[in-house]
Design an enzyme around this catalytic site. Structure first.
Site, PDB file in Angstrom:
ATOM      1  N   ALA A  24       4.233   4.436  34.931  1.00  0.00           N
ATOM      2  CA  ALA A  24       4.819   5.706  34.482  1.00  0.00           C
ATOM      3  C   ALA A  24       5.558   5.596  33.149  1.00  0.00           C
ATOM      4  CB  ALA A  24       5.771   6.225  35.554  1.00  0.00           C
ATOM      5  N   PHE A  35       7.394  11.375  38.349  1.00  0.00           N
ATOM      6  CA  PHE A  35       7.697  12.031  39.625  1.00  0.00           C
ATOM      7  C   PHE A  35       9.001  11.546  40.240  1.00  0.00           C
ATOM      8  CE2 PHE A  35       3.046  13.018  40.958  1.00  0.00           C
ATOM      9  CZ  PHE A  35       3.027  14.020  40.007  1.00  0.00           C
ATOM     10  N   HIS A 123      -4.636   5.228  40.760  1.00  0.00           N
ATOM     11  CA  HIS A 123      -4.122   6.392  41.491  1.00  0.00           C
ATOM     12  C   HIS A 123      -4.927   7.656  41.197  1.00  0.00           C
ATOM     13  CE1 HIS A 123       0.098   4.348  41.977  1.00  0.00           C
ATOM     14  NE2 HIS A 123      -0.862   3.745  42.655  1.00  0.00           N
TER      15      HIS A 123
END
Ligand code: ZN
Length: 259
Positions: A24, A35, A123
């Site tokens: 991220a 998130f 992912h």
């Protein structure tokens, strides 16, 4: 940071096959919200309602899920790759890069110009939508047009099955092929470079261990410390973009001097 960049440059020069894991952190530098960080989309949604089981079992949850996912996707599409993404394109041009394993779903590596065949999306991707019934894939933008016209829970045009963005939700199984390939690549590299991952989400967090156990060097660039810092050959606590730009700059200077 500069001393460590020098060390990392040496590892890169000595390496004949690098595997990079991006998390991220590399995306937040492009303005994409993580998130898990405060102020992220999670603050306005109940994570329990967004897990995979809820999606399967309730139309209300599916409506919420799509609303949530659009709030992530629409700004994501406006974001641009940053220096870290472009630096990985450079590493590929130098013939050093075996592959990029990414935990991100934002397509920024592809948009920066990295070879899609060298990218493993652990992912999944937010740019595709998959039918959970027949497995058909659709372009996300195609489905977005339907949502723009007022559909709230889109269904497959082929079989009327449930459509879901092709990302891995909480409670959803990791993609088998991508997971297997990631571990194979980790075992086969001689330098494993972590970029912008705190290495707390599994199975991605096992990848550096797998690489090290197979004899690879480990380098980590992340703003904050990770559980694997003490095992790494080089640790750089900095922004990925800054560090990687310095790295490729240094590699080019060294290459010019040696010619
Ligand atoms: Zn279908």
């Amino acid at each position: 940071m500069s001393g460590n960049i020098e060390q990392l440059a040496k590892l890169v020069i000595d390496s004949s096959g690098i595997v990079v894991l991006t998390g991220a952190g590399i995306s937040t530098e492009s303005g994409i919200s993580d998130f898990r960080s405060p102020g992220g989309v999670w603050d306005r949604y109940d994570p329990d309602e967004l897990n995979f089981q809820s999606f399967l079992s309730s139309e209300e949850s599916r409506r919420t899920y799509w609303k949530f996912h659009r709030e992530f996707y629409l700004p994501m599409k406006q974001s641009e790759p940053n220096d870290a993404h472009y630096a990985l394109v450079e590493l590929e041009r130098m013939g050093k890069l075996n592959c990029i394993i990414t935990q991100n779903v934002d397509n920024l590596h592809q948009r920066a110009g990295s070879n899609p065949e060298k990218i493993i999306e652990l992912h999944g991707t937010a740019c595709k939508v998959r039918c959970l019934e027949c497995g058909a894939n659709f372009e996300r933008d195609e489905i977005e047009k339907r949502l723009d016209k007022g559909e709230e829970v889109p269904r497959c045009t082929l079989c009327h099955g449930l459509l879901k963005p092709a990302t891995v939700s909480f409670g959803q199984a990791m993609p088998e092929k991508e997971t297997r390939e990631s571990f194979e690549m980790a075992r086969a590299c001689d330098l494993f470079l972590v970029l912008g991952s705190s290495l707390v989400v599994h199975p991605a967090a096992y990848l550096p261990v797998e690489a090290m156990n197979s004899g690879a060097r480990l380098a980590i660039i992340n703003l904050t410390s990770t559980p694997y810092d003490s095992y790494a050959d080089v640790v750089i606590h900095a922004k990925c973009g800054d560090a990687m730009k310095k790295l490729t700059g240094l590699l080019k200077r060294k290459s010019n001097n040696s010619h």
